[in-house]
Write a protein that holds these residues in place. Structure first.
Motif, PDB file in Angstrom:
ATOM      1  N   THR A 273     -80.016 -13.372 -14.861  1.00  0.00           N
ATOM      2  CA  THR A 273     -79.077 -13.944 -13.908  1.00  0.00           C
ATOM      3  C   THR A 273     -78.736 -12.913 -12.840  1.00  0.00           C
ATOM      4  N   ARG A 274     -78.691 -13.361 -11.582  1.00  0.00           N
ATOM      5  CA  ARG A 274     -78.276 -12.506 -10.475  1.00  0.00           C
ATOM      6  C   ARG A 274     -77.208 -13.229  -9.672  1.00  0.00           C
ATOM      7  N   GLY A 275     -76.191 -12.504  -9.217  1.00  0.00           N
ATOM      8  CA  GLY A 275     -75.125 -13.105  -8.429  1.00  0.00           C
ATOM      9  C   GLY A 275     -74.752 -12.228  -7.252  1.00  0.00           C
ATOM     10  N   THR A 276     -74.526 -12.857  -6.085  1.00  0.00           N
ATOM     11  CA  THR A 276     -74.209 -12.112  -4.862  1.00  0.00           C
ATOM     12  C   THR A 276     -72.983 -12.714  -4.184  1.00  0.00           C
ATOM     13  N   ASN A 277     -72.045 -11.860  -3.827  1.00  0.00           N
ATOM     14  CA  ASN A 277     -70.930 -12.216  -2.960  1.00  0.00           C
ATOM     15  C   ASN A 277     -71.455 -12.155  -1.533  1.00  0.00           C
ATOM     16  N   GLU A 278     -71.801 -13.316  -0.980  1.00  0.00           N
ATOM     17  CA  GLU A 278     -72.440 -13.353   0.326  1.00  0.00           C
ATOM     18  C   GLU A 278     -71.480 -12.949   1.446  1.00  0.00           C
ATOM     19  N   THR A 279     -70.198 -13.244   1.285  1.00  0.00           N
ATOM     20  CA  THR A 279     -69.220 -12.934   2.328  1.00  0.00           C
ATOM     21  C   THR A 279     -69.077 -11.438   2.537  1.00  0.00           C
ATOM     22  N   ASP A 280     -68.981 -10.687   1.428  1.00  0.00           N
ATOM     23  CA  ASP A 280     -68.778  -9.240   1.512  1.00  0.00           C
ATOM     24  C   ASP A 280     -70.052  -8.445   1.286  1.00  0.00           C
ATOM     25  N   ASN A 281     -71.172  -9.150   1.082  1.00  0.00           N
ATOM     26  CA  ASN A 281     -72.467  -8.497   0.844  1.00  0.00           C
ATOM     27  C   ASN A 281     -72.384  -7.529  -0.337  1.00  0.00           C
ATOM     28  N   ARG A 282     -71.882  -8.033  -1.463  1.00  0.00           N
ATOM     29  CA  ARG A 282     -71.740  -7.260  -2.695  1.00  0.00           C
ATOM     30  C   ARG A 282     -72.293  -8.061  -3.860  1.00  0.00           C
ATOM     31  N   ASN A 283     -72.581  -7.361  -4.953  1.00  0.00           N
ATOM     32  CA  ASN A 283     -72.971  -8.045  -6.178  1.00  0.00           C
ATOM     33  C   ASN A 283     -71.742  -8.670  -6.831  1.00  0.00           C
ATOM     34  N   LEU A 284     -71.952  -9.770  -7.518  1.00  0.00           N
ATOM     35  CA  LEU A 284     -70.896 -10.347  -8.343  1.00  0.00           C
ATOM     36  C   LEU A 284     -70.813  -9.587  -9.663  1.00  0.00           C
ATOM     37  N   THR A 285     -69.631  -9.606 -10.242  1.00  0.00           N
ATOM     38  CA  THR A 285     -69.395  -8.917 -11.510  1.00  0.00           C
ATOM     39  C   THR A 285     -69.890  -9.750 -12.688  1.00  0.00           C
ATOM     40  N   GLY A 286     -70.326  -9.082 -13.753  1.00  0.00           N
ATOM     41  CA  GLY A 286     -70.604  -9.748 -15.018  1.00  0.00           C
ATOM     42  C   GLY A 286     -71.871 -10.568 -15.059  1.00  0.00           C
ATOM     43  N   MET A 287     -72.905 -10.128 -14.352  1.00  0.00           N
ATOM     44  CA  MET A 287     -74.187 -10.818 -14.386  1.00  0.00           C
ATOM     45  C   MET A 287     -75.094 -10.153 -15.425  1.00  0.00           C
ATOM     46  N   SER A 288     -75.591 -10.924 -16.363  1.00  0.00           N
ATOM     47  CA  SER A 288     -76.434 -10.367 -17.425  1.00  0.00           C
ATOM     48  C   SER A 288     -77.791  -9.963 -16.881  1.00  0.00           C
ATOM     49  N   PRO A 289     -78.294  -8.791 -17.281  1.00  0.00           N
ATOM     50  CA  PRO A 289     -79.649  -8.396 -16.885  1.00  0.00           C
ATOM     51  C   PRO A 289     -80.673  -9.193 -17.684  1.00  0.00           C
ATOM     52  N   PHE A 290     -81.937  -8.915 -17.458  1.00  0.00           N
ATOM     53  CA  PHE A 290     -83.002  -9.534 -18.247  1.00  0.00           C
ATOM     54  C   PHE A 290     -82.786  -9.173 -19.718  1.00  0.00           C
ATOM     55  N   ASN A 291     -82.640 -10.190 -20.569  1.00  0.00           N
ATOM     56  CA  ASN A 291     -82.325  -9.944 -21.976  1.00  0.00           C
ATOM     57  C   ASN A 291     -82.861 -11.082 -22.830  1.00  0.00           C
ATOM     58  N   GLY A 292     -82.921 -10.861 -24.132  1.00  0.00           N
ATOM     59  CA  GLY A 292     -83.382 -11.905 -25.034  1.00  0.00           C
ATOM     60  C   GLY A 292     -83.735 -11.357 -26.396  1.00  0.00           C
ATOM     61  N   ASN A 293     -84.596 -12.069 -27.108  1.00  0.00           N
ATOM     62  CA  ASN A 293     -85.075 -11.593 -28.399  1.00  0.00           C
ATOM     63  C   ASN A 293     -86.428 -12.209 -28.715  1.00  0.00           C
ATOM     64  N   VAL A 294     -87.164 -11.556 -29.596  1.00  0.00           N
ATOM     65  CA  VAL A 294     -88.399 -12.102 -30.154  1.00  0.00           C
ATOM     66  C   VAL A 294     -88.299 -11.966 -31.669  1.00  0.00           C
ATOM     67  N   TYR A 295     -88.908 -12.897 -32.393  1.00  0.00           N
ATOM     68  CA  TYR A 295     -88.772 -12.867 -33.844  1.00  0.00           C
ATOM     69  C   TYR A 295     -90.052 -13.357 -34.518  1.00  0.00           C
ATOM     70  N   ALA A 296     -90.161 -12.989 -35.765  1.00  0.00           N
ATOM     71  CA  ALA A 296     -91.241 -13.470 -36.624  1.00  0.00           C
ATOM     72  C   ALA A 296     -90.636 -13.806 -37.977  1.00  0.00           C
ATOM     73  N   GLU A 297     -91.092 -14.910 -38.564  1.00  0.00           N
ATOM     74  CA  GLU A 297     -90.546 -15.334 -39.858  1.00  0.00           C
ATOM     75  C   GLU A 297     -91.660 -15.868 -40.753  1.00  0.00           C
ATOM     76  N   TYR A 298     -91.603 -15.486 -42.006  1.00  0.00           N
ATOM     77  CA  TYR A 298     -92.520 -16.010 -43.027  1.00  0.00           C
ATOM     78  C   TYR A 298     -91.696 -16.847 -43.993  1.00  0.00           C
ATOM     79  N   ALA A 299     -92.095 -18.112 -44.229  1.00  0.00           N
ATOM     80  CA  ALA A 299     -91.305 -18.999 -45.071  1.00  0.00           C
ATOM     81  C   ALA A 299     -92.203 -19.796 -46.005  1.00  0.00           C
ATOM     82  N   THR A 300     -91.768 -19.929 -47.244  1.00  0.00           N
ATOM     83  CA  THR A 300     -92.389 -20.817 -48.219  1.00  0.00           C
ATOM     84  C   THR A 300     -91.329 -21.835 -48.648  1.00  0.00           C
ATOM     85  N   SER A 301     -91.657 -22.622 -49.658  1.00  0.00           N
ATOM     86  CA  SER A 301     -90.705 -23.635 -50.106  1.00  0.00           C
ATOM     87  C   SER A 301     -89.489 -23.036 -50.790  1.00  0.00           C
TER      88      SER A 301
END
Length: 676
Positions: A558-586
Motif C-alpha cells: 500500500t502507498r499513500g500520498t498527501n497530494e495537497t502538501d506533497n507528503r507521504n501519508l502516515t501508516g502505510m504498510s510496506p510490501f509484506n506477507g507470508n508463505v507457508y507449507a503444510e503436510y497433512a494426513t487424516s
C-alpha cells in the motif's frame, strides 16, 4: 443482581460443566478462504486461531491486505488498505460497538472475542452499498451461525483451552447449545489472562491484561424460512497495560443487546428480509498512576468515558426478472462523553469528548443483474444524512476550560464557531463480474463513497502539554475508488490478484500544528482536510503440490500520498506477507510459515514517522488427532526469536524519542480442542 463480570463467569462455568465424550474434526492450520472474488475473504475462526496469539486484531493479520497496529497486548487495531478507525466498518453479529478510548486502546475488535464467532468475512474496499455508511477502507463481518443438531441429540458443545510461555497467556473458551426444530439456546464464555511479553531483544513489553467475555443467544425457528434471535453479550477487560501510551486501562467494559430476524420466501414480491436492532454501551477508564507508581502525585491524570451506540437496519430482497434488488433503510446513533481529570484533586480539566452525538439516516438500493456467459452487473446507490453535535462544546470544565476556546485558538483563521454539522451525500457503486472457462473470475469496480469525520476528528478537546484538538469544520472524505481483480479456483489450486486506486477529496489528515501555515500554536495535534491518493496491490494463493502437501502464501503493498502538501501519508504498510507449507494426513498435520515485510522508507517524516527496517519471522505448527475425541495443536511462533515491529505499530508523534512497540519474541504454544 449479578454484575456483568459475574454473569460472564457464570456463562463460562455453565459451559465447562459437562463431561461427555468429545469428538471433533481435524482442521488445517492455514486460512482456508471461501471467496467469490479477490476483494472479499471469508474464513472460519477456528482456522485463524491456530497460532500462539488469539487476540482478534493480531489473528486477522493473516489475511492479505490486512494489517493491525499494536499499542500493547490487547486491542490491536485493524488497518486495511492503509485506512483504519472509522474508515472501516466493523459489524459484530449485525451490531456495531464504538470503543471508549479517544486514543483507541479499545477499538471495536477489542469487544469481538474471535473464539466466540463461527466465521469472519473481510471486504477490502467497497463492493456493496448495503453494509453501512462509510467503510471506505473495508468492512469486517464477525458472524455467528444458528446451531444445528443431529437426530436424537438436542445439544452441542465445544471447549478450547490454550496457553503460551511468552507472556504466560492462559486462554479458555467454551460453548453449549441446545434446542431443536422450533428454537435453540446458546451459552458461550471465554476468559483470558496475559502477562507482559518479552520481545526478541529480551526486553519486557507492557502488554498484560485480564479479559472475560460471554454471550447468550435465544433463537426461535418456527420453520426453515424464519429465524428470530435475541442475544446479550458482555466483554470486559481489566488492568490492560500499554507500552506505547502515557496511560493504561484499568477497565474497558462493553455490553451489546441485539434482536435480529432473517426471513426467506416471504411473498411473491419479497424473497428475503433481514432486520437488525441493537444497543451497545461501553465504559472505559484509563489513567497514568494505577500501574505506574513512579508518576508524581501532582501529575496523576485519569480519563473516564461513556459511549452508547444504537442502530437499526432493515434490508429486503426482491427478484425482478434476472435482477436481484436489495434495498432498505438504516439508522445509527452514537453518543460519546470523555472527561480528563486531575486525579489528585478530582477536578475535571477538559471535556475531551464534550457529549458528542452523531446520527446517520440512510436509504440504499442495490441491483445485481445476471446475464448470459456468467456475467454479473451490480449497481448501487446509498443516501446518507449525517448530523453531529458537541452538546457541551460551550460548557466550561471544573478547571474553566471551554472546548470552543480550544477550537478557536487552534483554527483561528478558519473556525466559524459551529458545534453542529449536517451533511447529506449520495454514494454510488458500479461493478462488473464475469466467470470464464476453468473458473477464471474477473471483476472491475468503480465507487464513490463518503466517510464522515468521527467524534475525535471533529471535537476532541484536550489542551495543555501535548494538546490534541479536533476541527469542527471538517468536511467528509470523498473516496473515488477503482478496483480490478482476477481470481481462479481450481481443484488443486486457488489464487487471487487485485489492485486498487483511491483518489480522496477532503481526506482527514492528522498532523502536527507546526506543519501547517494556517495554524499558529505549535505542539498541537490537529486535523485538516487535504486531497490524497492511496494505491495498492494484493495477492494470495495456494496449491496442492501432492495429495498431502499444500503450498501457499499472500502478499500486499500500500502507498499513500498527501497530494495537497506533497507528503507521504502516515501508516502505510510496506510490501509484506507470508508463505507457508503444510503436510497433512487424516490424523495429523505439520507445517511452517515464513512471515516477512520489506523496509518502509516512504514515511511521513513531518509527522515524526520513522522508517521501518525489513524483518522476517518463522512459525512452525502441528496438530494431532489423539483419538476420536481429542485434538491437540501446538507450535512455536517467531522460532528464531527475532526482534522486530510492524510499520503500523503505534508511536506518539508528539514525543521527541520515537519508539514503536515491538512484537513478541519466541512464543511456544499449545491448545486443546474438543466437541461433544
Amino acid at each position: 443482581m449479578f454484575s456483568r463480570n459475574k454473569i460472564t463467569l457464570a456463562i463460562l462455568s455453565a459451559c465447562l460443566v459437562p463431561s461427555y465424550a468429545f469428538a471433533t474434526d481435524l482442521s488445517t492450520v492455514e486460512v482456508t478462504a471461501v471467496t467469490e472474488n479477490s476483494q472479499e475473504v471469508s474464513s472460519e475462526t477456528s482456522e485463524l486461531l491456530q497460532s500462539g496469539n488469539s487476540e482478534t486484531g493480531t489473528t486477522l493479520r493473516q489475511i492479505s491486505g490486512v494489517d493491525a497496529s499494536r499499542m500493547g497486548g490487547h486491542g490491536v487495531d485493524l488497518v486495511i488498505r492503509g485506512q483504519q478507525a472509522s474508515q472501516l466498518n466493523i459489524l459484530i453479529d449485525g451490531a456495531k460497538i464504538e470503543g471508549g478510548c479517544p486514543n483507541r486502546m479499545d477499538p471495536p475488535t477489542a469487544y469481538a472475542e474471535m473464539s466466540s464467532f463461527d466465521q469472519v468475512t473481510v471486504v477490502k474496499g467497497v463492493n456493496s452499498v448495503t453494509y453501512g455508511s462509510g467503510g471506505t477502507g473495508g468492512t469486517v463481518l464477525f458472524e455467528r451461525n444458528a446451531p444445528t443438531f443431529e437426530e436424537g441429540k438436542p445439544y452441542n458443545g465445544e471447549i478450547n483451552i490454550g496457553g503460551t510461555n511468552n507472556g504466560l497467556t492462559r486462554d479458555m473458551n467454551a460453548t453449549i447449545s441446545a434446542g431443536g426444530d422450533q428454537g435453540y439456546i446458546v451459552l458461550q464464555g471465554s476468559k483470558k489472562s496475559a502477562d507482559n511479553y518479552t520481545d526478541g531483544n529480551g526486553d519486557e513489553v507492557r502488554s498484560s491484561y485480564e479479559s472475560q467475555q460471554g454471550h447468550v443467544d435465544l433463537g426461535w425457528t418456527p420453520n426453515e424460512d424464519h429465524e428470530l434471535r435475541l442475544s446479550y453479550e458482555n466483554t470486559r477487560t481489566d488492568d490492560a497495560l500499554f507500552e506505547d501510551a502515557k496511560m493504561d486501562a484499568p477497565l474497558s467494559d462493553g455490553t451489546t443487546a441485539r434482536l435480529r430476524y432473517r426471513g426467506s420466501n416471504i411473498s411473491e414480491n419479497i424473497q428475503n428480509i433481514e432486520m437488525d436492532i441493537y444497543n451497545s454501551d461501553v465504559d472505559h477508564v484509563m489513567d497514568n498512576y494505577s500501574f505506574r507508581p513512579a508518576t508524581p502525585v501532582g501529575m496523576q491524570r485519569e480519563t473516564i468515558t461513556d459511549v452508547q451506540t444504537k442502530g437499526a437496519k432493515i434490508k429486503l430482497t426482491s427478484m425482478v426478472g434476472h435482477t436481484q434488488l436489495d434495498y432498505g433503510l438504516q439508522f445509527e446513533s452514537i453518543e460519546k462523553m470523555a472527561t480528563f481529570y486531575n486525579a489528585n484533586s478530582d477536578t475535571a480539566l477538559f471535556e475531551m469528548w464534550p457529549d458528542v452525538n452523531s446520527e446517520t439516516r440512510s436509504a440504499f438500493i442495490e441491483s445485481t443483474s445476471f446475464f448470459k456467459d456468467n456475467q454479473k452487473v451490480i449497481l448501487g446507490l446509498r443516501y446518507d444524512n449525517v448530523t453531529t453535535e458537541a452538546k457541551n462544546a460551550n460548557t466550561a470544565s471544573e478547571a474553566g476550560n471551554i472546548p470552543t476556546n480550544l477550537y478557536t485558538s487552534t483554527y483561528s483563521s478558519s473556525y466559524n464557531g459551529e458545534t453542529k454539522s449536517d451533511e447529506s451525500n449520495i454514494n454510488a457503486l458500479l461493478r462488473y463480474e464475469r466467470t470464464y472457462q476453468d473458473n477464471l473470475n474477473v471483476f472491475a469496480s468503480l465507487s464513490r463513497t463518503h466517510r464522515y469525520p468521527d467524534a475525535t476528528e471533529l471535537y476532541i478537546a484536550k489542551g495543555g502539554s501535548g494538546a490534541w484538538v479536533g476541527n469542527p469544520n471538517l468536511k467528509p472524505e470523498q473516496h473515488n475508488q477503482f478496483d480490478l481483480g482476477v481470481s481462479q479456483n481450481l481443484k488443486a489450486s486457488n489464487w487471487t490478484v487485485s489492485a486498487f486506486y483511491d483518489s480522496v477529496n477532503d481526506y482527514v489528515l492528522k498532523d502536527l500544528s507546526q506543519n501547517q501555515d494556517s495554524i499558529t500554536p505549535t505542539g498541537r495535534t490537529v486535523y485538516l482536510n487535504k486531497d490524497a491518493t492511496i494505491v495498492g496491490l494484493e495477492f494470495s494463493g495456494d496449491m496442492k503440490a501432492t495429495s498431502n502437501v499444500t503450498l501457499g502464501g499472500n502478499a500486499s503493498l500500500t502507498r499513500g500520498t498527501n497530494e495537497t502538501d506533497n507528503r507521504n501519508l502516515t501508516g502505510m504498510s510496506p510490501f509484506n506477507g507470508n508463505v507457508y507449507a503444510e503436510y497433512a494426513t487424516s490424523s495429523w498435520n505439520t507445517g511452517a510459515r515464513f512471515n516477512f515485510a520489506m523496509a518502509q522508507e516512504e514515511v511521513n517524516s513531518e509527522f515524526n514517522e520513522d522508517e521501518t527496517a525489513a524483518w522476517s519471522a518463522v512459525d512452525v505448527f502441528a496438530g494431532y488427532q489423539v483419538n476420536k475425541n481429542v485434538k491437540l495443536t501446538a507450535g512455536v511462533d517467531n522460532l528464531f526469536d527475532h526482534a522486530y515491529f510492524t510499520h503500523v505499530n503505534r508511536y506518539d508523534p508528539t514525543q521527541g524519542d520515537i519508539y514503536k512497540v515491538y512484537e513478541p519474541g519466541r512464543i511456544v504454544w499449545a491448545k486443546l480442542n474438543a466437541k461433544f
